[in-house]
Write an enzyme that holds these catalytic residues in place. Structure first.
Site, PDB file in Angstrom:
ATOM      1  N   GLY A 129       1.131  -1.342   0.114  1.00 38.68           N
ATOM      2  CA  GLY A 129       0.013  -0.226   0.122  1.00 38.68           C
ATOM      3  C   GLY A 129       0.928   0.965  -0.260  1.00 38.68           C
ATOM      4  O   GLY A 129       2.112   1.262   0.460  1.00 38.68           O
ATOM      5  N   CYS A 130       0.099   2.457  -0.356  1.00 36.75           N
ATOM      6  CA  CYS A 130       1.457   3.626  -0.179  1.00 36.75           C
ATOM      7  C   CYS A 130       1.458   4.303   0.959  1.00 36.75           C
ATOM      8  O   CYS A 130       2.978   4.327   0.900  1.00 36.75           O
ATOM      9  CB  CYS A 130       0.113   4.424  -1.307  1.00 36.75           C
ATOM     10  SG  CYS A 130      -1.370   4.708  -0.637  1.00 36.75           S
TER      11      CYS A 130
END
Length: 320
Positions: A129-130
């Site tokens: 994920g970011c």
């Protein structure tokens, strides 16, 4: 040439992926699947791509070497249940469906700074994920060296594109512009993979990460500030980071404070460390759509196919 298919090609991360892969010297885009835009020109959705002749198409799992899954969270697992992918096709998933060990199966967690060798031999990769990427790259050297403290406070701010393409009240311009707002304090969905990644480096240390995410009023980019107490000398901490990221081209240590404009529209993560008395601050910045998603996915593809890790990712920051 690597023959590429993209499933769920109409969203933000898919648009970024297309932009990067169009210029990749070893890639041929074979199909861009979108149920809602089937048959339409890609430039009708990704408006900067009107110069291309690309069109959205039906699903076609034949004649490709790698499949990127750019669908919403929870949809990748359903997609693979409905559409068995040939064993000869590698998969890179950009959702959270296969990031945790309990759901991963044979998917390798795709953080190259941690799992480069495993990614090189992988057939299936789960892209991080970011926020997870930014926080993990900010704290990974401490975790690997056994220096991660028992408690870390993390404040992170993300751009509007981090919420995806589907409009919501929180992404509406009148709400987002000139505004900041906290959301999912201490309960963000990326915390599980962050804790699993960091604790996996030293099972004797179970770090409490108090994470407060904030919606920013900018379009793209993540800044993470991690604060903890340490008796270690700053030069010692910096040397730990330098040793951890030596040979990793996209994570760069900076002696000066870092900021978003340095990394937006690139696949870089810049990290800066400073301290005052016992308090240590680690700041990491990334582009949420590139190093936090599609750029890192291409980095993983390069590793999986034995290419130079940086190929196709020589992107210029939008500095001015």
């Amino acid at each position: 040439m690597i023959r590429v298919g993209i499933a769920g090609a109409a969203g933000y991360t898919a648009g970024e992926l297309i932009r990067v892969l169009i210029s990749h010297p070893q890639v041929e885009l074979r199909y861009l699947q979108s149920e809602s835009h089937r048959g339409e020109p890609v430039g009708r959705v990704h408006r900067d791509l009107i110069y291309t002749n690309l069109k959205f198409s039906d699903l076609d799992l034949t004649g490709i070497d790698v499949l990127f899954l750019c669908m919403g969270h929870g949809m990748s697992a359903q997609f693979l249940e409905r559409h068995p992918v040939p064993a000869s096709v590698r998969i890179i998933d950009l959702s959270h469906d296969f990031r945790l060990k309990s759901n991963a199966g044979d998917f390798i967690y795709g953080l190259p700074e941690l799992n480069r060798e495993r990614i090189q031999g992988a057939w299936h990769v789960a892209n991080p994920g970011c926020f997870a990427t930014a926080i993990e790259l900010g704290l990974l050297p401490l975790a690997k060296s056994g220096l991660l403290p028992a408690h870390v406070s993390v404040f992170g701010i993300t751009g509007a594109t981090g919420a995806g393409q589907k409009p919501t009240e929180e992404t509406h311009y009148s709400h987002r512009a000139q505004n900041l707002s906290v959301y999912k304090a201490f309960s963000h969905q990326h915390l599980a993979e962050i804790r699993e990644t960091l604790s996996g480096q030293d099972e004797d240390v179970q770090t409490d990460i108090a994470f407060v995410p904030v919606r920013g009023c900018h379009a793209r980019g993540i800044m993470v500030n991690a604060v903890f107490e340490s008796e270690r000398d700053l030069s010692e901490i910096r040397s730990v980071y330098a040793a951890c990221y030596e040979g990793h081209p996209f994570t760069v240590m900076s002696d000066e404070p870092v900021y978003l404009k340095q990394v937006v529209n690139t696949n870089y993560c810049f990290v800066h460390i400073e301290r005052q008395d016992r308090n240590v601050l680690v700041t990491s910045v990334i582009d949420n759509l590139l190093k936090g998603a599609s750029g890192q996915a291409v980095q993983n593809m390069n590793l999986m196919f034995g290419l130079e890790e940086t190929m196709g990712l020589g992107l210029k920051a939008s500095y001015f």
